[in-house]
Design a protein around this motif. Structure first.
Motif, PDB file in Angstrom:
ATOM      1  N   LEU A 199      55.458  24.368  50.699  1.00 38.72           N
ATOM      2  CA  LEU A 199      56.153  23.509  49.744  1.00 38.72           C
ATOM      3  C   LEU A 199      57.360  22.826  50.371  1.00 38.72           C
ATOM      4  CD1 LEU A 199      56.192  25.513  46.371  1.00 38.72           C
ATOM      5  CD2 LEU A 199      54.455  23.987  47.276  1.00 38.72           C
TER       6      LEU A 199
ATOM      7  N   ALA B 235      50.362  44.327  30.924  1.00 36.00           N
ATOM      8  CA  ALA B 235      50.972  43.570  32.017  1.00 36.00           C
ATOM      9  C   ALA B 235      52.471  43.341  31.773  1.00 36.00           C
ATOM     10  CB  ALA B 235      50.252  42.238  32.186  1.00 36.00           C
ATOM     11  N   LEU B 236      52.840  43.018  30.547  1.00 33.38           N
ATOM     12  CA  LEU B 236      54.251  42.713  30.277  1.00 33.38           C
ATOM     13  C   LEU B 236      55.108  43.966  30.187  1.00 33.38           C
ATOM     14  CD1 LEU B 236      54.219  39.621  27.904  1.00 33.38           C
ATOM     15  CD2 LEU B 236      54.049  39.760  30.377  1.00 33.38           C
TER      16      LEU B 236
ATOM     17  N   GLU C 182      62.434  24.913  36.837  1.00 37.01           N
ATOM     18  CA  GLU C 182      61.618  25.423  35.726  1.00 37.01           C
ATOM     19  C   GLU C 182      62.047  26.855  35.376  1.00 37.01           C
ATOM     20  OE1 GLU C 182      56.890  25.352  35.130  1.00 37.01           O
ATOM     21  OE2 GLU C 182      57.528  27.023  36.387  1.00 37.01           O
ATOM     22  N   PHE C 183      62.164  27.689  36.412  1.00 41.98           N
ATOM     23  CA  PHE C 183      62.483  29.107  36.196  1.00 41.98           C
ATOM     24  C   PHE C 183      63.867  29.273  35.545  1.00 41.98           C
ATOM     25  CE2 PHE C 183      63.423  33.498  37.240  1.00 41.98           C
ATOM     26  CZ  PHE C 183      62.183  34.120  37.152  1.00 41.98           C
ATOM     27  N   ILE C 184      64.851  28.560  36.059  1.00 39.10           N
ATOM     28  CA  ILE C 184      66.227  28.719  35.568  1.00 39.10           C
ATOM     29  C   ILE C 184      66.395  28.101  34.174  1.00 39.10           C
ATOM     30  CG2 ILE C 184      68.651  28.143  36.017  1.00 39.10           C
ATOM     31  CD1 ILE C 184      67.862  28.225  39.065  1.00 39.10           C
TER      32      ILE C 184
ATOM     33  N   SER D  72      58.172  31.479  42.096  1.00 37.48           N
ATOM     34  CA  SER D  72      58.762  32.119  40.916  1.00 37.48           C
ATOM     35  C   SER D  72      58.970  33.614  41.156  1.00 37.48           C
ATOM     36  CB  SER D  72      57.873  31.897  39.682  1.00 37.48           C
ATOM     37  OG  SER D  72      57.767  30.514  39.416  1.00 37.48           O
TER      38      SER D  72
ATOM     39  N   GLY E 224      50.066  39.508  34.936  1.00 36.90           N
ATOM     40  CA  GLY E 224      50.536  38.730  33.784  1.00 36.90           C
ATOM     41  C   GLY E 224      49.833  37.387  33.681  1.00 36.90           C
TER      42      GLY E 224
ATOM     43  N   GLY F 103      61.814  32.974  32.391  1.00 30.12           N
ATOM     44  CA  GLY F 103      61.553  32.204  33.607  1.00 30.12           C
ATOM     45  C   GLY F 103      60.064  32.067  33.884  1.00 30.12           C
ATOM     46  N   PHE F 104      59.331  33.127  33.574  1.00 34.18           N
ATOM     47  CA  PHE F 104      57.882  33.103  33.777  1.00 34.18           C
ATOM     48  C   PHE F 104      57.132  32.441  32.626  1.00 34.18           C
ATOM     49  CE2 PHE F 104      58.565  36.759  36.826  1.00 34.18           C
ATOM     50  CZ  PHE F 104      58.070  36.082  37.926  1.00 34.18           C
ATOM     51  N   GLY F 105      57.879  31.918  31.669  1.00 32.95           N
ATOM     52  CA  GLY F 105      57.225  31.227  30.551  1.00 32.95           C
ATOM     53  C   GLY F 105      56.593  32.170  29.554  1.00 32.95           C
ATOM     54  N   ILE F 106      57.064  33.416  29.519  1.00 36.47           N
ATOM     55  CA  ILE F 106      56.526  34.374  28.556  1.00 36.47           C
ATOM     56  C   ILE F 106      57.187  34.103  27.211  1.00 36.47           C
ATOM     57  CG2 ILE F 106      56.331  36.826  27.961  1.00 36.47           C
ATOM     58  CD1 ILE F 106      56.526  37.314  31.090  1.00 36.47           C
TER      59      ILE F 106
ATOM     60  N   VAL G 201      60.392  24.187  41.125  1.00 38.66           N
ATOM     61  CA  VAL G 201      59.997  25.505  40.599  1.00 38.66           C
ATOM     62  C   VAL G 201      61.238  26.278  40.143  1.00 38.66           C
ATOM     63  CG1 VAL G 201      58.815  27.666  41.125  1.00 38.66           C
ATOM     64  CG2 VAL G 201      57.993  25.549  42.145  1.00 38.66           C
TER      65      VAL G 201
ATOM     66  N   LEU H 120      49.513  35.351  30.125  1.00 40.43           N
ATOM     67  CA  LEU H 120      50.854  35.418  29.520  1.00 40.43           C
ATOM     68  C   LEU H 120      51.924  34.769  30.387  1.00 40.43           C
ATOM     69  CD1 LEU H 120      50.436  39.103  28.351  1.00 40.43           C
ATOM     70  CD2 LEU H 120      50.584  37.113  26.845  1.00 40.43           C
ATOM     71  N   ILE H 121      51.653  34.660  31.688  1.00 42.32           N
ATOM     72  CA  ILE H 121      52.616  34.038  32.597  1.00 42.32           C
ATOM     73  C   ILE H 121      52.070  32.675  33.016  1.00 42.32           C
ATOM     74  CG2 ILE H 121      53.490  34.152  34.978  1.00 42.32           C
ATOM     75  CD1 ILE H 121      54.003  37.115  34.575  1.00 42.32           C
ATOM     76  N   HIS H 122      52.930  31.673  32.875  1.00 38.11           N
ATOM     77  CA  HIS H 122      52.550  30.316  33.264  1.00 38.11           C
ATOM     78  C   HIS H 122      53.707  29.725  34.049  1.00 38.11           C
ATOM     79  CE1 HIS H 122      49.368  30.479  30.186  1.00 38.11           C
ATOM     80  NE2 HIS H 122      50.285  31.116  29.465  1.00 38.11           N
ATOM     81  N   CYS H 123      53.473  29.309  35.264  1.00 37.13           N
ATOM     82  CA  CYS H 123      54.553  28.631  35.992  1.00 37.13           C
ATOM     83  C   CYS H 123      53.976  27.693  37.042  1.00 37.13           C
ATOM     84  CB  CYS H 123      55.531  29.628  36.593  1.00 37.13           C
ATOM     85  SG  CYS H 123      54.788  31.069  37.352  1.00 37.13           S
ATOM     86  N   LYS H 124      54.824  26.751  37.457  1.00 35.50           N
ATOM     87  CA  LYS H 124      54.420  25.737  38.433  1.00 35.50           C
ATOM     88  C   LYS H 124      53.888  26.373  39.703  1.00 35.50           C
ATOM     89  CE  LYS H 124      57.445  21.841  37.395  1.00 35.50           C
ATOM     90  NZ  LYS H 124      58.583  21.052  37.821  1.00 35.50           N
ATOM     91  N   ASP H 125      54.585  27.384  40.194  1.00 40.39           N
ATOM     92  CA  ASP H 125      54.180  28.039  41.444  1.00 40.39           C
ATOM     93  C   ASP H 125      54.576  29.505  41.344  1.00 40.39           C
ATOM     94  OD1 ASP H 125      53.770  27.190  44.719  1.00 40.39           O
ATOM     95  OD2 ASP H 125      54.693  29.113  44.245  1.00 40.39           O
TER      96      ASP H 125
ATOM     97  N   ARG I 282      64.126  27.719  31.890  1.00 42.99           N
ATOM     98  CA  ARG I 282      63.495  28.643  30.956  1.00 42.99           C
ATOM     99  C   ARG I 282      64.346  29.904  30.784  1.00 42.99           C
ATOM    100  NH1 ARG I 282      57.442  29.217  33.328  1.00 42.99           N
ATOM    101  NH2 ARG I 282      56.358  27.596  32.161  1.00 42.99           N
ATOM    102  N   GLY I 283      64.883  30.389  31.899  1.00 39.44           N
ATOM    103  CA  GLY I 283      65.695  31.606  31.846  1.00 39.44           C
ATOM    104  C   GLY I 283      66.854  31.474  30.869  1.00 39.44           C
TER     105      GLY I 283
END
Lengths: 204, 204
Positions: free
Chosen positions: A178, A86-87, A189-191, B157, B143, B194-197, A186, B148-153, A193-194
């Motif tokens: 939403l 997947a990755l 969270e994404f940014i 994302s 993912g 960003g995807f929490g990987i 969201v 392997l991928i964890h996110c709020k939405d 983490r990025g």
């Protein structure tokens, strides 16, 4: 090969050549600044011959845009169908999309400001856009100086962060599930983490 | 208050009202589908009176775009000048930019497809765009299923990830310092994170 299919092949090749040259000119000068005459003259064709292969300047833009998107879909479908993990798939997908995003035909069709506004209004828009970028970069530099942001290249990461938000008008609908506040959560969270900001450092 | 400044105030209020109503109409129907007549009639003005406040439809779009960008710069400068921590500033900046990105005046000016191509070409473009989104969403679901991928939405994302890449043509220059491959590497880092990987799960 019959004569007709040979003719068809020649026609297709010529059309492809016209599209490629138009893409280069649009990407360099902006869509609004390139005339069909200029495209024809670059290929040593008369404007009348050019009309044999394409209908209008909008038609060229449409075909370039469709071509780039078709390449994207084909690349993504191929990645999805592969036996990779997947990755690994996600990694290949990102790479393919970045490569396509930097091609002439995409630069030609996406550079909005060239179509967006009459030419004389553009310097003011560009100035404002630069100001926004400058602010975002200063925010990121502060985070780096505080030792909280770590990334391979902070300038490109700043563009990535801006891109997540600048793209919102392309998909956002006020009637979506939403709220704006939830969307912001969201994105945050994404940014965060990025930028490599760890969960324990994130503000509440 | 002198009579002149009162008049000026009335003029400014009217102009603002015109811009707000135009933004609403553009955001709902698309820039290309709204005429100056319609804007005038919504405000119970004659077209001649409308021209007293705005020069053209492009002028309205320009002013809406400048207004949204000015709001963004002002909000960012305010955040930067605050006594907050670097990450609190970043959080507030993201929230401000998301809120602005979802306002009528931005939806009005950014929805490219409405200006981008003649109306009859649009369904094909929208279909392709949906296919790209579908592919990206399938990649992300894989993912997630692999844990392997964890996110709020994940849907928002996915838009965030697409936004990072779809925005590239707006800043990329072939004469820039980084190669396309290096840019892809930075995007990959940003999106994977960003995807929490986690770093140990990232493919080499």
């Amino acid at each position: 090969m019959t004569e007709i299919s040979y003719r068809q092949q020649r026609y297709n090749d010529k059309q492809k050549q016209i599209l490629e040259n138009a893409a280069k000119l649009f990407a360099q000068k902006g869509f609004g600044q390139v005339s069909l005459e200029e495209i024809a003259s670059k290929l040593q064709l008369s404007k009348a011959s050019l009309y044999h292969y394409i209908k209008s300047k909008d038609d060229i833009l449409f075909q370039l845009h469709m071509e780039a998107m078709t390449q994207a879909v084909d690349a993504l479908e191929k990645v999805l169908a592969s036996g990779d993990s997947a990755l690994e798939k996600l990694k290949k997908a990102i790479r393919n999309l970045v490569v396509i995003a930097t091609r002439d035909e995409v630069l030609a069709s996406y550079r909005m400001e060239t179509r967006f506004l009459p030419k004389k209004m553009r310097p003011q828009v560009m100035e404002k856009r630069d100001q926004i970028l400058d602010c975002v970069q200063r925010l990121i530099k502060e985070g780096m100086e505080a030792g909280l942001i770590h990334c391979k290249d902070w300038r490109i990461s700043a563009f990535a962060a801006l891109g997540t938000m600048n793209w919102i008008p392309m998909w956002y609908s006020p009637s979506g599930q939403l709220s704006v506040d939830e969307i912001a959560g969201v994105m945050e969270e994404f940014i965060f983490r990025g930028f490599g900001i760890t969960a324990d450092a994130m503000p509440a």
